[in-house]
Design a protein around this motif. Structure first.
Motif: not given
Ligand SMILES: Cc1cc2nc3c(=O)[nH]c(=O)nc-3n(C[C@H](O)[C@H](O)[C@H](O)COP(=O)(O)OP(=O)(O)OC[C@H]3O[C@@H](n4cnc5c(N)ncnc54)[C@H](O)[C@@H]3O)c2cc1C
Lengths: 341, 380
Positions: B324-344
């Motif tokens: 919830a805190t990461a917002g859109p970046a928290g939706l991005l999966q492994f290896h996607e640019e800008g993924a929060a926590g590298e997708g974790f």
């Protein structure tokens, strides 16, 4: 050294002694009778006979030489009985004070958990209404002040003997820099955490006993799964709080240069652990009293029932340090470093 | 109380850490997400080669539950794929306790060398929490048993050498009494494996058993004593084989991302993070307590339920607020640019829900605590 998560035989005896003492001398009726001030002088005189006030002081000065783990065991029994005496504050103050009358308990000490304001006033000091001696921070110094307690204070949620006290009027001694106070505050948080675990434990016991006895629809209400599941979380929070509190005591007593490696979940720094234990035990006590009160139905709301006394103290004993966000952020500063600017 | 590990255990832990540094590479951690198999054969082999699996296995070697806790806690905190290893070691311990000498010789070496995995066939499509009601049948035919039926959620069946299978052998006995456990090679004729893809990337399986023939040497424990074998499996698990600190790597990944993106100074985030760190400490202390009880000769079954209820919800809370805190970046999966926590962050939001389901749901654990710890009347 190796992992041992049980109480020592000595601690088992301490627990038995104090639980026995408080259940005889301070059943909930005593706490009730001491309201609203929240202090019973006679009960204090009785704990003096047990040697409790100076328990944590060195044997050479007439103390009991108890470890912090031992004091945690005692503090839990205070919470369990909600005994109307400021034993936790006194034990915490005596981490740095050693006057003979304090060790003996003839004179009571309190801890000003928040620093004095610009006018040198410590506001809402827990046990401030009844303590002869107050220790706290004034400016950049740790000071201890002897003055006459008001023996009254604002009526409050936890029926605690709160009062504003002056850091400047009375007989004032400068003990050292403000940083010295950390030892006192750590011990206060630690013992308060243990007392909150005791409150949660008592609330659980009251709730479980009640739901076994109370019947509706022809069966004990404790046979309803919704009720069972609400209560099943309590022993988990209690055991977790107890383990964390004892770990903090162990670290404060035994570890120098402890770790704050949260990224690998390796934390052995006593001061950090004391704040963690305080926050966790506060949440646990609030949850346990909430649920226990709720499963008492309407009766839990009746003044005549004991659970409401625990409900109010769970909040009173923890919030007196500060709002929970500020305490949480102080922990964050310790874990991650402070925010610049 | 004493919270310090003995010097021997510290040495053991340091050895595990050095193995993790060498073998739990980002590629290996990543591979579990592409293959859907939560296992690292090269890590298992190294642990086996060094004698660590034998040492940690209850009943064999040293069998110190504190070491077992330390090993799985280190693997979990490092984000290593260790599920396969945990199951295999647990079953090795059961074979050691209940198996015949012949079974021990035939099965255990393949496991403690790190070569063979085991899969567990207890749950069926229609029976999960009520696993004692399963229907898969084993019928005696001369010297042999003939097994027919199907299992659901047979995780690791696609890679395991061994299968531990719960069957019904007596229809006339009460449901807990007519069960028998078997242990058999997965390449026994008559077994079919079909993948079941899950929200958390893990690929589990549905398995079918058509006239699968085995001898008496495949019965693990007593005939009609399958429930006792089940409870022995659970007793060895003891809640100390991982599954209680899954939030630790998540918080680390989230923190790296939040600092790098200049959003970590936000007080709400700092407070939430601090509270999750408290949760992780408590979860590990509860786990350590189970290990300590086992090390002192006790059976921490109930404590295991308590630990699991707390630890799983703590992980789920952490996963919820980090995403919830990461917002859109928290939706991005492994290896996607800008993924929060590298997708974790995204991955853990998909993985954390399963933790309150498998190995006994949170409701089943709360029933357990209510009845056995609080002494409340049975509600079912
Ligand atoms: C990814 C994954 C891997 C798995 N791996 C394996 C494996 O390797 N081997 C294996 O044998 N099984 C495995 N399982 C199965 C797992 O153990 C079951 O899913 C679990 O026991 C729950 O059973 P169920 O799915 O049938 O849910 P159900 O039992 O149908 O439960 C549905 C809901 O009802 C609740 N409920 C059920 N009974 C009660 C009750 N008495 N009181 C209150 N609430 C109740 C449950 O808590 C749950 O929320 C796996 C499952 C998953 C998802």
């Amino acid at each position: 050294m190796s992992v041992d998560l049980g109480l020592s035989p000595d601690q088992e005896s301490i627990a038995e002694l104090f639980n026995g003492f408080f259940s005889n001398e301070a059943p909930p009726a005593v706490a009730r009778a001491a309201e609203p001030l929240g202090f019973d002088r006679e009960l204090w005189n009785k704990v003096i006979e047990l040697g409790a006030p100076g328990m944590g002081c060195a044997v050479e000065i007439g103390g009991g030489g108890a470890s912090l783990g031992d004091l945690v065991v005692v503090a839990e029994t205070v919470g369990r009985s909600i005994a109307p005496i400021p034993l936790i504050d006194h034990l915490a103050a005596l981490s740095v004070l050693s006057d003979a009358d304090l060790v003996a308990g003839e004179v009571i000490a309190a801890v000003a958990v928040r620093p004095a304001d610009a006018n040198g006033i410590w506001s809402l000091v827990p046990a401030g209404a009844v303590a002869d001696v107050v220790i706290g921070v004034d400016g950049d110094e740790t000071v201890v002040v002897r003055s006459t307690p008001p023996m009254s204070g604002p009526r409050n949620h936890g029926s605690m003997p709160l009062a504003d006290r002056s850091a400047r009027e009375g007989s004032r001694t400068v003990l050292g820099p403000a940083s010295l106070f950390e030892v006192v505050l750590n011990r206060w948080k630690l013992l308060t955490a243990a007392a909150l675990v005791g409150i949660a434990e008592a609330a659980k016991e009251l709730g479980v006993a009640y739901v076994k006895e109370r019947t509706q629809f022809g069966v004990p209400v404790g046979s309803f799964q919704a009720v069972q599941h609400g209560l099943a979380d309590l022993p988990v929070a209690i055991d977790g709080g107890r383990l964390l509190t004892h770990k903090a005591a162990w670290a404060l007593d035994n570890v120098t240069d402890g770790l704050i490696d949260w990224a690998n979940n390796e934390i052995t720094d006593g001061s950090t652990l004391a704040t963690m234990a305080f926050l966790f035990a506060a949440d646990g006590a609030v949850m346990a009293t909430d649920r226990s009160l709720h499963y008492h139905g309407g009766y839990g709301f009746a003044e005549e029932y004991d659970i409401q006394m625990y409900y109010r103290r769970a909040r009173g004993w923890s919030l007196i340090l500060g709002d929970s966000t500020s305490v949480g952020l102080s922990l964050a500063d310790r874990l991650f470093g402070t925010v610049e600017g | 109380m004493d919270f310090a590990l003995s010097s021997e255990v510290v040495e053991f832990r340091d050895e595990i850490r050095s193995i993790i540094r060498e073998f739990v590479t980002p590629e290996i951690a990543d591979r579990m997400h592409t293959t859907g198999v939560f296992d690292a054969p090269e890590l298992n082999l190294e642990l086996g080669r060094r004698g660590i699996l034998e040492r940690a296995c209850p009943g064999l070697g040293k069998g110190d539950p504190i070491e077992m806790y330390v090993m799985f806690n280190e693997l979990e905190k490092a984000g290593a794929p260790y599920d396969g290893l945990a199951v295999a070691l647990m079953i090795a311990a059961v074979v050691n306790k209940l198996g015949t000498d012949e079974q021990k010789e035939r099965i255990i070496p393949s496991i403690i060398s790190g070569e063979a995995l085991v899969c567990m066939g207890y749950s069926e499509a229609d029976f999960g929490s009520d696993v004692a009601s399963i229907k898969t049948r084993a019928i005696k035919d001369g010297d042999e048993w003939v097994i027919n039926g199907s299992k659901m959620w047979t995780t690791l069946a696609q890679v395991a050498e061994w299968l531990i299978l719960l069957t019904r052998t007596d229809l006339d006995l009460p449901k807990h009494k007519g069960l028998t456990m078997f242990i058999l090679p997965m390449n026994t004729p008559g077994i079919t494996v079909e993948p079941v893809h899950t929200l958390g990337t893990e690929i589990t399986n549905a398995t079918w058993y058509d006239d699968v023939r085995v001898g008496d040497d495949a019965v693990l424990g007593d005939e009609n004593g399958g429930w006792r074998t089940m409870t022995t499996v659970l007793a060895f698990e003891r809640g100390v084989m991982g599954g209680t600190n899954a939030g630790v790597p998540l918080l680390r990944h989230f923190h790296e991302w939040a600092v790098a993106n200049g959003v970590f100074d936000e007080p709400t985030t700092r407070e939430r993070m601090a509270r999750s760190i408290i949760d992780m400490q408590v979860a590990t202390l509860l786990t350590m307590r189970s290990a300590w009880i086992a090390a002192s000769g006790g059976m921490p079954g109930l404590e295991g339920s308590m630990t699991k209820v707390f630890a799983v919800e703590a992980y789920q809370r952490a996963s919820r607020w980090t995403q919830a805190t990461a917002g859109p970046a928290g939706l991005l999966q492994f290896h996607e640019e800008g993924a929060a926590g590298e997708g974790f962050v995204e991955y853990d939001a998909r993985h954390s829900p399963v933790m309150s389901i498998y190995g006994g749901t949170t409701e089943i654990n709360r029933n357990n605590i209510a009845e056995r710890h609080l002494g409340l009347p049975k509600s079912r």
